[in-house]
Design a protein around this motif. Structure first.
Motif, PDB file in Angstrom:
ATOM      1  N   GLY A   1      14.079   5.258 -20.993  1.00 60.47           N
ATOM      2  CA  GLY A   1      14.028   5.474 -19.683  1.00 60.47           C
ATOM      3  C   GLY A   1      15.344   6.287 -19.085  1.00 60.47           C
ATOM      4  N   GLY A   2      16.116   6.826 -19.863  1.00 64.04           N
ATOM      5  CA  GLY A   2      17.246   7.651 -19.188  1.00 64.04           C
ATOM      6  C   GLY A   2      18.430   7.892 -20.319  1.00 64.04           C
ATOM      7  N   GLU A   3      19.295   8.843 -20.079  1.00 65.98           N
ATOM      8  CA  GLU A   3      20.236   9.129 -21.065  1.00 65.98           C
ATOM      9  C   GLU A   3      21.401   8.015 -21.064  1.00 65.98           C
ATOM     10  N   LEU A   4      21.810   7.554 -19.906  1.00 59.39           N
ATOM     11  CA  LEU A   4      22.701   6.244 -19.770  1.00 59.39           C
ATOM     12  C   LEU A   4      21.873   4.931 -19.271  1.00 59.39           C
ATOM     13  N   GLY A   5      22.866   3.898 -19.821  1.00 61.39           N
ATOM     14  CA  GLY A   5      22.172   2.486 -19.059  1.00 61.39           C
ATOM     15  C   GLY A   5      21.022   1.979 -19.964  1.00 61.39           C
TER      16      GLY A   5
ATOM     17  N   ALA B   1      22.719   9.915 -14.509  1.00 64.07           N
ATOM     18  CA  ALA B   1      23.540  10.382 -15.779  1.00 64.07           C
ATOM     19  C   ALA B   1      24.103  11.840 -15.305  1.00 64.07           C
ATOM     20  N   ASP B   2      23.821  12.551 -14.189  1.00 61.89           N
ATOM     21  CA  ASP B   2      23.944  13.970 -14.114  1.00 61.89           C
ATOM     22  C   ASP B   2      25.655  14.094 -14.066  1.00 61.89           C
ATOM     23  N   ALA B   3      26.106  13.224 -13.204  1.00 58.50           N
ATOM     24  CA  ALA B   3      27.619  13.656 -13.012  1.00 58.50           C
ATOM     25  C   ALA B   3      28.473  13.295 -14.112  1.00 58.50           C
ATOM     26  N   SER B   4      28.139  12.297 -14.827  1.00 57.89           N
ATOM     27  CA  SER B   4      28.982  11.775 -16.040  1.00 57.89           C
ATOM     28  C   SER B   4      28.909  12.797 -17.169  1.00 57.89           C
ATOM     29  N   ILE B   5      27.592  13.351 -17.543  1.00 62.80           N
ATOM     30  CA  ILE B   5      27.385  14.131 -18.317  1.00 62.80           C
ATOM     31  C   ILE B   5      27.743  15.571 -18.059  1.00 62.80           C
ATOM     32  N   GLY B   6      27.561  15.867 -17.012  1.00 59.73           N
ATOM     33  CA  GLY B   6      27.998  17.148 -16.389  1.00 59.73           C
ATOM     34  C   GLY B   6      29.578  17.269 -16.548  1.00 59.73           C
TER      35      GLY B   6
ATOM     36  N   ALA C   1      32.095   8.172 -13.003  1.00 59.42           N
ATOM     37  CA  ALA C   1      31.030   8.688 -12.468  1.00 59.42           C
ATOM     38  C   ALA C   1      29.701   8.048 -12.930  1.00 59.42           C
ATOM     39  N   ALA C   2      29.624   7.575 -14.162  1.00 56.49           N
ATOM     40  CA  ALA C   2      28.629   6.835 -14.496  1.00 56.49           C
ATOM     41  C   ALA C   2      28.382   5.520 -13.788  1.00 56.49           C
ATOM     42  N   ARG C   3      29.308   4.839 -13.526  1.00 60.59           N
ATOM     43  CA  ARG C   3      29.224   3.592 -12.934  1.00 60.59           C
ATOM     44  C   ARG C   3      28.804   3.795 -11.339  1.00 60.59           C
TER      45      ARG C   3
ATOM     46  N   LEU D   1      37.655  10.897 -20.092  1.00 57.24           N
ATOM     47  CA  LEU D   1      36.721   9.735 -20.729  1.00 57.24           C
ATOM     48  C   LEU D   1      36.532   8.765 -19.121  1.00 57.24           C
ATOM     49  N   PHE D   2      37.642   8.447 -18.668  1.00 59.41           N
ATOM     50  CA  PHE D   2      37.759   7.821 -17.408  1.00 59.41           C
ATOM     51  C   PHE D   2      37.112   8.108 -16.231  1.00 59.41           C
TER      52      PHE D   2
END
Length: 460
Positions: free
Chosen positions: A419-423, A314-319, A307-309, A301-302
């Protein structure tokens, strides 16, 4: 008219020829508008040396300096005779060490036993051959001098003033380029690593201080709340403070020790969650999908939050989420099951067989019990095996796949409308986050109802 034209051409031709001679040699003729012109070509020059055979001449090196690679193993140094060629003349040759020393780097010529270089009448060039030692060891460029002295037969050195008593040429021995590149790379590597180790040592000391003192400094005045949190977190701070910074060993030591630290923390949290579920009287299956899952997923989770921030996309966090779950399923289950299967297949001690059989006696499966009896009787061809009872796993996996598809569908809709998976806009964050949280609670709730027997579905 013809005679006048010829006379006109004859008057202009000498001028053209004269200009051409001043500009360069005459080439092929060309005709422009009926008038003859001359094509010019560039000058080629050469030097013609006229030897004055009435004087003995001057002896000197053709160049002031020479260079040779160690791998060539031989250098030829030219000595020339200028301003005369009468009679037989000679001089002596010696070598003088500088950075290069004889006989370690080259085969020198001693002053006490010099080489005699003799020119016959009319001879204007001679070569001195000196052997170079190739020790196949990288060294810096080294040099030595070759000296002409004691001229005989009326010859002089350097010039015809007879003032110079020696003529000197410098020879530089160059290390092989291949060895030079290898050693230079090694030198740069160790120099770079030393700098990184020095920086990493400073960071290492600082992160240990950060772990021991709240606020990361002895001068920091922490509040009572900060001290309480520091005391609770101190074991974990100390555990991860011993992991070296990435500046040491190229980051590999940090990577592997971090894996060990995360594995240790995950095992501790999983055991603590299992103990909590046991004390609370929760079924093991429900404890696994709730408390144990939360405890083991907190590091992921952390990591996903960081990675998302830090990443623009969003590739890094979802990956990270996909990769960590893949590792949990394929390696976290596959590797222990493989080891257990190999162990029970090759074990042969009777006491171990009884222990193995006692694990599966309470499973209501007639075919399985017959195989266990065959193993205990040591029937031919019978061997141990590893069993994992499915119990409530099938239903739980089915619910998980359903909510996982809904999660992927949510990502697709967010890409189209937000416009995107995150944010994205605040409303999309709130709606998306709430729905994903709902999916997790739905998975826990539906699976829990099945585990506690509220929902009865036969999936055999």
């Amino acid at each position: 008219k013809s005679e006048a034209k010829s006379e006109s051409e004859s008057k202009s031709s000498p001028k053209q020829v004269a200009d051409t001679k001043r500009a360069g040699p005459v080439g092929a003729n060309a005709t422009v508008n009926g008038v003859a012109t001359l094509k010019q070509t560039p000058l080629d020059t050469t030097t013609i040396q006229i030897i004055d055979d009435s004087a003995p001449g001057v002896l000197n090196f053709s160049h002031d300096s020479y260079s040779v690679c160690e791998s060539d193993k031989l250098i030829k140094i030219e000595v020339v005779r200028r301003f005369g060629g009468k009679g037989t003349v000679s001089c002596k040759v010696k070598t003088v060490d500088r950075e290069a020393t004889s006989p370690d780097d080259y085969k020198g010529i001693d002053e006490e036993n010099p080489m005699v270089l003799e020119f016959q009448e009319g001879e204007v060039s001679k070569f001195i051959e000196i052997e170079v030692v190739d020790d196949e060891v990288y060294e810096k460029d080294e040099s030595f001098d070759v000296v002409l002295f004691d001229p005989q037969g009326g010859a002089s050195l350097v010039d015809n003033t007879y003032k110079e008593t020696e003529a000197v040429a410098n020879v530089v021995i160059i290390s092989d380029e291949k060895e030079r590149r290898v050693v230079d790379k090694m030198a740069n590597f160790f120099s770079m690593n030393y700098g990184k180790i020095r920086i990493g040592k400073q960071k290492y000391s600082q992160q240990c201080i950060d772990a021991i003192f709240p606020g990361g400094s002895t001068d920091c005045k922490a509040s009572a709340g900060a001290w309480v949190l520091h005391i609770f977190a101190f074991p974990w701070k100390l555990l991860f403070a011993i992991i070296p910074p990435v500046d040491i060993a190229g980051g590999w030591l940090t990577f592997f020790l971090s894996l060990l630290g995360i594995a240790g923390a995950t095992m501790f949290m999983a055991d603590l969650a299992g103990l909590l579920g046991c004390v609370a009287g929760l079924p093991p299956a429900f404890t696994a999908i709730s408390l144990v899952a939360i405890g083991t997923s907190i590091p992921d989770l952390f990591a996903s939050m960081s990675a998302a921030r830090a990443d623009e996309y969003a590739d890094a966090s979802i990956g990270n989420v996909m990769g960590s779950n893949s590792v949990n399923v394929f390696m976290g289950l596959g590797l222990p099951w493989l080891i257990a299967a190999i162990y029970w297949n090759f074990i042969s001690a009777p006491a171990d067989w009884e222990l193995w059989a006692s694990r599966y006696r309470d499973i209501d499966n007639e075919e399985l019990q017959l195989k266990i009896d065959a193993v205990l009787r040591h029937d031919e061809g019978a061997h141990g095996f590893f069993i994992v009872p499915a119990n409530d796993l099938g239903f739980s996996v089915g619910v998980f796949c359903s909510v996982a598809l809904l999660c992927l569908l949510t990502f697709g809709l967010r890409r189209k409308f937000a416009g995107g998976e995150l944010g994205g806009p605040l409303w999309s964050k709130c709606v998306g986050g709430s729905f994903l949280l709902f999916l997790w609670l739905a998975y826990i709730g539906i699976s829990g109802l099945y585990i506690f027997g509220v929902i009865e579905i036969d999936i055999a």
